[in-house]
Design a protein around this motif. Structure first.
Motif, PDB file in Angstrom:
ATOM      1  N   ASN A  54       0.759  -1.222   0.070  1.00 17.43           N
ATOM      2  CA  ASN A  54      -0.096  -0.039   0.084  1.00 17.43           C
ATOM      3  C   ASN A  54       1.007   1.396   0.045  1.00 17.43           C
ATOM      4  OD1 ASN A  54      -1.834   2.008   0.595  1.00 17.43           O
ATOM      5  ND2 ASN A  54      -3.075   0.814   2.026  1.00 17.43           N
ATOM      6  N   ILE A 112      -8.072  -2.164  -4.307  1.00 18.43           N
ATOM      7  CA  ILE A 112      -7.183  -3.218  -3.899  1.00 18.43           C
ATOM      8  C   ILE A 112      -7.300  -4.005  -5.303  1.00 18.43           C
ATOM      9  CG2 ILE A 112      -7.726  -5.261  -2.703  1.00 18.43           C
ATOM     10  CD1 ILE A 112      -7.267  -2.766  -0.902  1.00 18.43           C
ATOM     11  N   VAL A 126      -3.311  -1.065  -5.100  1.00 17.09           N
ATOM     12  CA  VAL A 126      -3.002  -1.451  -3.618  1.00 17.09           C
ATOM     13  C   VAL A 126      -3.059  -3.031  -3.546  1.00 17.09           C
ATOM     14  CG1 VAL A 126      -3.708  -1.523  -1.104  1.00 17.09           C
ATOM     15  CG2 VAL A 126      -4.057   0.664  -2.725  1.00 17.09           C
ATOM     16  N   VAL A 300      -2.744  -3.196   5.789  1.00 17.69           N
ATOM     17  CA  VAL A 300      -3.032  -2.852   4.330  1.00 17.69           C
ATOM     18  C   VAL A 300      -4.398  -2.136   4.475  1.00 17.69           C
ATOM     19  CG1 VAL A 300      -3.242  -3.629   1.846  1.00 17.69           C
ATOM     20  CG2 VAL A 300      -1.231  -4.163   3.141  1.00 17.69           C
ATOM     21  N   TYR A 304      -5.660   1.956   4.120  1.00 20.86           N
ATOM     22  CA  TYR A 304      -6.572   2.221   3.141  1.00 20.86           C
ATOM     23  C   TYR A 304      -7.695   3.077   3.662  1.00 20.86           C
ATOM     24  CZ  TYR A 304      -9.715   1.890  -1.007  1.00 20.86           C
ATOM     25  OH  TYR A 304     -10.457   2.216  -1.829  1.00 20.86           O
TER      26      TYR A 304
END
Length: 323
Positions: A54, A112, A126, A300, A304
């Protein structure tokens, strides 16, 4: 071709995840604070990996296409379960942008993804450990490098020009067993299907990207065979851009013009070949540390959601992430 053991593993994968979906989700959310507090006590390598996957640094807003974590798309079931395994610890109303499947371009919005291009500014991709049942299957190999067949092998779909080029260059080389088991391929390219165990009988296994990353890369590098491949152009949770040529794998020219030279050299220098195998095995071992993998996955997502201004960061956890 799946084995009985592999089919049993898949059945267990689905059963375990279905049970998690049935369980009261509030039970998972109550555990989040404790899990994050434990994760922030991890060593620097966890923070480095988290910020590799990330790379976002600036605040952003989810796009109009973002979905609540309570309503992730289920059409790709393994992607769904791999992401839901960790989103269930967060508020179900939080919004998330995602792209399931093979991602060959960096998303326009922070999303993602399973994979992203290595070159350029790729921070909007990500990385998450998605489709891990397929991509992180790394069975043990009990055949020593010296006891393997002194030849190179490759099997796969001819879904890009690079793979076809390999067959053009290598199919008639006496030390190469390369081809595709697809019946729709031209006759000169077809070779019988070989299982992972059958391919690992060879000292050298060629890894080639397909639609995106090379699926076989992880099980090759975790085996006692030596990985030969052109430098990767896509990366996943396996952090392919961190792989070092001649340390973790043997690089090949994009046109495979050095394939014969590479194999002949390695056959004359087996100690050097085995050194690379040992380094590759060591690289793979970190992905088998399940508590660490789980901590990174949670961090992660936490990063986010903080940067998307959807949750207020815990001071200690955020200090660990941004240190």
């Amino acid at each position: 071709m799946a084995t009985l053991q592999r089919n049993a593993q898949k059945l267990f994968y689905y059963a375990r995840n279905a049970m998690r979906d049935i369980a009261p989700q509030a039970l998972f959310r109550r555990r989040l604070a404790g899990l994050l507090d434990q994760a922030r006590l991890s060593d620097r390598s966890v923070r480095e990996r988290l910020n590799y996957y990330n790379r976002l640094q600036e605040a952003f807003a989810p796009s109009p296409d973002a979905v609540p974590v309570s309503r992730l798309p289920t059409d790709r079931s393994m992607y769904y379960y791999d992401l839901k395994e960790f989103t269930r610890y967060f508020d179900p109303g939080l919004l998330i942008d995602l792209e399931f499947g093979d991602v060959i371009e960096v998303p326009k919005m922070p999303s993602i993804v399973k994979d992203r291009p290595i070159a350029g500014d790729n921070k909007n991709g990500v990385l998450f450990k998605l489709n891990k049942f397929r991509h992180f299957h790394m069975p043990a190999d009990d055949i020593a490098f010296a006891d393997k067949l002194p030849a190179a092998v490759w099997r796969g779909d001819l879904n890009n020009p690079i793979r076809t080029l390999l067959l053009e260059v290598a199919r008639d080389l006496p030390f190469c067993d390369v081809g595709t088991p697809k019946r729709t391929a031209a006759a000169e390219y077809r070779k019988p299907y070989l299982s992972i165990d059958q391919q690992r009988r060879y000292r050298y296994i060629i890894s080639l990207e397909g639609n995106d990353v090379a699926t076989n890369l992880k099980w090759i590098m975790s085996s006692n065979s030596l990985c030969l491949m052109p430098p990767p152009t896509y990366e996943t949770w396996f952090a392919e851009s961190e792989l070092v040529a001649d340390l973790h794998y043997v690089p090949l020219a994009p046109d495979f013009s050095d394939l014969a030279e590479r194999v002949e050299y390695l056959e004359r220098h087996p100690a050097e070949a085995e050194r690379i195998v040992v380094a590759a095995n060591a690289y793979c071992r970190k992905f088998a540390d399940e508590p660490t993998e789980q901590a990174i996955c949670l961090l992660v997502l936490y990063k986010y959601f903080v940067l998307s201004s959807q949750i207020e960061p815990d001071a200690e956890v955020w200090r660990y992430i941004s240190a």
